[in-house]
Design an enzyme around this catalytic site. Structure first.
Site, PDB file in Angstrom:
ATOM      1  N   LYS A 113       8.259 -18.051  -8.505  1.00 36.54           N
ATOM      2  CA  LYS A 113       8.240 -16.703  -9.768  1.00 36.54           C
ATOM      3  C   LYS A 113       7.020 -17.713 -10.920  1.00 36.54           C
ATOM      4  CE  LYS A 113       8.714 -13.722 -13.193  1.00 36.54           C
ATOM      5  NZ  LYS A 113       9.896 -12.497 -14.137  1.00 36.54           N
ATOM      6  N   PHE A 149      -4.736   3.289  14.825  1.00 39.80           N
ATOM      7  CA  PHE A 149      -4.913   4.495  13.577  1.00 39.80           C
ATOM      8  C   PHE A 149      -6.278   3.853  12.893  1.00 39.80           C
ATOM      9  CE2 PHE A 149      -1.916   8.219  12.937  1.00 39.80           C
ATOM     10  CZ  PHE A 149      -0.582   8.090  14.515  1.00 39.80           C
ATOM     11  N   ASN A 173       0.687  -0.933   0.282  1.00 34.27           N
ATOM     12  CA  ASN A 173      -0.298  -0.046   0.290  1.00 34.27           C
ATOM     13  C   ASN A 173       0.784   0.958   0.204  1.00 34.27           C
ATOM     14  OD1 ASN A 173       0.568   0.973   2.750  1.00 34.27           O
ATOM     15  ND2 ASN A 173      -0.260  -0.786   3.003  1.00 34.27           N
ATOM     16  N   ASP A 227      -4.895  -8.832  12.715  1.00 33.86           N
ATOM     17  CA  ASP A 227      -4.999  -7.489  13.538  1.00 33.86           C
ATOM     18  C   ASP A 227      -4.470  -7.107  14.328  1.00 33.86           C
ATOM     19  OD1 ASP A 227      -5.794  -5.754  13.991  1.00 33.86           O
ATOM     20  OD2 ASP A 227      -7.801  -5.278  12.836  1.00 33.86           O
ATOM     21  N   LYS A 263     -11.515  -2.356  17.786  1.00 36.73           N
ATOM     22  CA  LYS A 263     -10.763  -3.679  18.715  1.00 36.73           C
ATOM     23  C   LYS A 263     -10.445  -2.988  20.078  1.00 36.73           C
ATOM     24  CE  LYS A 263      -8.735  -2.178  14.272  1.00 36.73           C
ATOM     25  NZ  LYS A 263      -8.115  -3.231  13.063  1.00 36.73           N
ATOM     26  N   ASP A 312      -4.815  -6.565   5.235  1.00 39.06           N
ATOM     27  CA  ASP A 312      -5.845  -7.194   5.968  1.00 39.06           C
ATOM     28  C   ASP A 312      -5.268  -8.315   5.367  1.00 39.06           C
ATOM     29  OD1 ASP A 312      -7.508  -4.885   6.991  1.00 39.06           O
ATOM     30  OD2 ASP A 312      -7.483  -4.245   5.322  1.00 39.06           O
ATOM     31  N   LYS A 316     -14.786   1.635  14.833  1.00 40.37           N
ATOM     32  CA  LYS A 316     -13.377   1.055  14.935  1.00 40.37           C
ATOM     33  C   LYS A 316     -12.819   1.187  16.552  1.00 40.37           C
ATOM     34  CE  LYS A 316     -10.766   1.030  11.220  1.00 40.37           C
ATOM     35  NZ  LYS A 316     -10.798   1.421  10.477  1.00 40.37           N
TER      36      LYS A 316
HETATM   37  O1  C5P Z   1      -9.464  -2.257  11.114  1.00 38.14           O
HETATM   38  P1  C5P Z   1      -8.250  -1.524  10.478  1.00 38.14           P
HETATM   39  O2  C5P Z   1      -6.800  -1.203   9.142  1.00 38.14           O
HETATM   40  O3  C5P Z   1      -8.650   0.088   9.481  1.00 38.14           O
HETATM   41  O4  C5P Z   1      -7.455  -0.598  11.880  1.00 38.14           O
HETATM   42  C1  C5P Z   1      -5.987   0.070  11.453  1.00 38.14           C
HETATM   43  C2  C5P Z   1      -5.185  -0.035  12.783  1.00 38.14           C
HETATM   44  O5  C5P Z   1      -5.104  -0.851  13.105  1.00 38.14           O
HETATM   45  C3  C5P Z   1      -3.391   0.743  12.528  1.00 38.14           C
HETATM   46  O6  C5P Z   1      -3.312   1.372  13.482  1.00 38.14           O
HETATM   47  C4  C5P Z   1      -3.138  -0.267  11.798  1.00 38.14           C
HETATM   48  O7  C5P Z   1      -1.841   0.052  12.193  1.00 38.14           O
HETATM   49  C5  C5P Z   1      -4.415  -1.594  12.724  1.00 38.14           C
HETATM   50  N1  C5P Z   1      -3.890  -2.387  12.574  1.00 38.14           N
HETATM   51  C6  C5P Z   1      -3.487  -3.911  12.562  1.00 38.14           C
HETATM   52  N2  C5P Z   1      -3.161  -5.079  12.756  1.00 38.14           N
HETATM   53  C7  C5P Z   1      -3.719  -5.372  11.405  1.00 38.14           C
HETATM   54  C8  C5P Z   1      -4.590  -4.253  10.782  1.00 38.14           C
HETATM   55  C9  C5P Z   1      -4.676  -2.847  11.069  1.00 38.14           C
HETATM   56  O8  C5P Z   1      -2.248  -3.530  13.438  1.00 38.14           O
HETATM   57  N3  C5P Z   1      -4.127  -6.165  10.579  1.00 38.14           N
END
Ligand code: C5P
Length: 397
Positions: A286, A323, A208, A304, A341, A276, A337
């Site tokens: 390859k 974030f 990304n 996550d 979380k 994600d 969120k």
């Molecule tokens: O769910 P989302 O990706 O929008 O959440 C963003 C927050 O979750 C950020 O703080 C990011 O660093 C954290 N995050 C994480 N592990 C993931 C996805 C997001 O720590 N797999």
């Protein structure tokens, strides 16, 4: 406050020397003693009279000054302070420092001093970017010299880019970081930063646009307040912060493992843009074009990391910050969120392409917590980081 601290302020010959007058005021307001030294060129930009009036001190300028040598020799002057600050530090002055020249009072003091040195460079953008200057900066950093700035922006010469001297308040903050025990001394802070790369095969990956700029700035700001920072970073564009423990990873799974190894911590800040999904059964060879059609990628959900750490039953950091990078309904999504979380704060921002935030140098954030929503005005990522670090310090002090 900087009560009882003595700062030897060397003012170099650049247009930003006018800001050094304000720097003297701000240091004096904090009760520091300022002993000013002007290079010959500096006197073309600011007058010794203004510097003397603002600092309430004698102004030093000549190496072979009989009165000065009788009152306080230059060697003694070089060691009489708690910190030597060079602002503005011109390309010429830094080159002299690198090579140990001592042909005027400023360069002689810098060679003779045994106190820490903080440098605020200021010069034209091309001069800053020149390989010679960059080599000199690297050498000075290796020699233990601390830096503040330069900042990016419009320059007095009409060009745009890095080279503007840091603002007086930024220099004051750097002085305080050098001289004072920060409020986060003894606190361990874990930060994730940058993107993750999820392999498709050995040469291709899914990534990304995160540059790692915000996470790096947060690490710098927290370390300036005295925190012991562990910085877990994916493959970012910006260089990792110096003076902190850096753990480099590629994938979300590796990031989780690095975070688990780095815990326990007092504070954890998850600024990474973690993918994600990973590609299920990534190929160890390859992938080739075949006549049988296009390859199909199957995704698997990544761990996550933020949710995992927020929901730890034992060893959860006292403060967990996530974030939320959203493109719409920022506040509502971020509030949801926070609950989902289980973290303590969400730093929410709008990353729609028109905001220029993703990969840019500014950010426009709101801090969402149980207490409600605190909207901050748009400001540099550095400023966001300093405000956030300050808030962290207040929360866990
Ligand atoms: O769910 P989302 O990706 O929008 O959440 C963003 C927050 O979750 C950020 O703080 C990011 O660093 C954290 N995050 C994480 N592990 C993931 C996805 C997001 O720590 N797999």
């Amino acid at each position: 406050m900087l009560t009882g601290k003595r700062i030897l302020l060397i003012i170099g010959g650049g247009i930003s020397a006018y800001k050094s007058l304000d720097l003297i005021r701000k240091l004096r307001e904090r009760d520091a003693a300022v002993i000013p030294v002007l290079t010959g060129a500096a006197t073309e930009f600011v007058t010794p009279l203004s510097v003397a009036a603002l600092s309430s001190s004698k102004v030093y300028g000549e190496l072979f000054d009989l009165t000065d040598e009788a009152e306080m020799g230059h060697i003694q002057l070089s060691r009489s302070a708690d910190l030597v600050v060079v602002a503005p530090a011109t390309a010429d002055l830094m080159a002299k420092m690198v090579h140990g020249f001592a042909n005027d009072l400023a360069s002689t003091l810098l060679l003779a001093t045994d106190t820490p040195v903080l440098v605020a460079p200021a010069m034209n953008v091309r001069m800053w970017e020149h390989a010679a200057t960059q080599r000199n900066i690297a050498t000075l950093a290796d020699d233990g010299v601390a830096f503040v700035g330069p900042n990016e922006g419009d320059m007095a010469c009409g060009e745009f880019g890095p080279g503007r001297m840091a603002e007086p308040l930024e220099i004051v903050a750097a002085v305080e970081a050098e001289l004072l025990d920060g409020p986060l001394k003894g606190k361990r802070v874990l930060i994730t930063s940058g993107p993750t790369h999820e392999p498709i095969d050995p040469v291709r990956f899914i990534a990304n646009r995160s540059s790692g700029a915000q996470g790096t700035a947060i690490a710098n700001a927290l370390s300036a307040l005295g925190a012991d920072v562990v910085f877990v970073t994916g493959p970012a564009d910006v260089a990792p912060p110096s003076g902190v423990e850096v753990i480099a990873v590629q994938t979300a799974q590796q990031m989780l493992e690095a975070v688990q190894t780095a815990l326990p911590a007092d504070v954890a800040i998850f600024a990474a843009a973690v993918a994600d999904w990973s590609v299920e059964g990534a190929s160890d060879r390859k992938l080739k074009k075949t006549k049988d059609g296009l390859p199909t990628l199957t995704f698997a959900e990544n761990p996550d990391i933020l949710a995992h750490v927020s929901q730890l039953k034992t060893g959860r950091p006292e403060l967990v910050v996530g974030f939320a990078a959203e493109t719409n309904d920022v506040e509502a999504n971020a509030t949801a969120k926070l609950k989902r979380k289980g973290c303590d704060w969400i730093v929410a921002n709008d990353v729609s392409p028109e905001t220029g935030i993703m990969g840019g140098s500014e950010n426009d954030v709101a801090i969402i917590s149980q207490a409600g929503v605190d909207e901050w005005p748009r400001m540099s990522k550095d400023m966001v980081s300093r405000k956030l670090a300050q808030r962290v310090a207040e929360a866990i002090a």
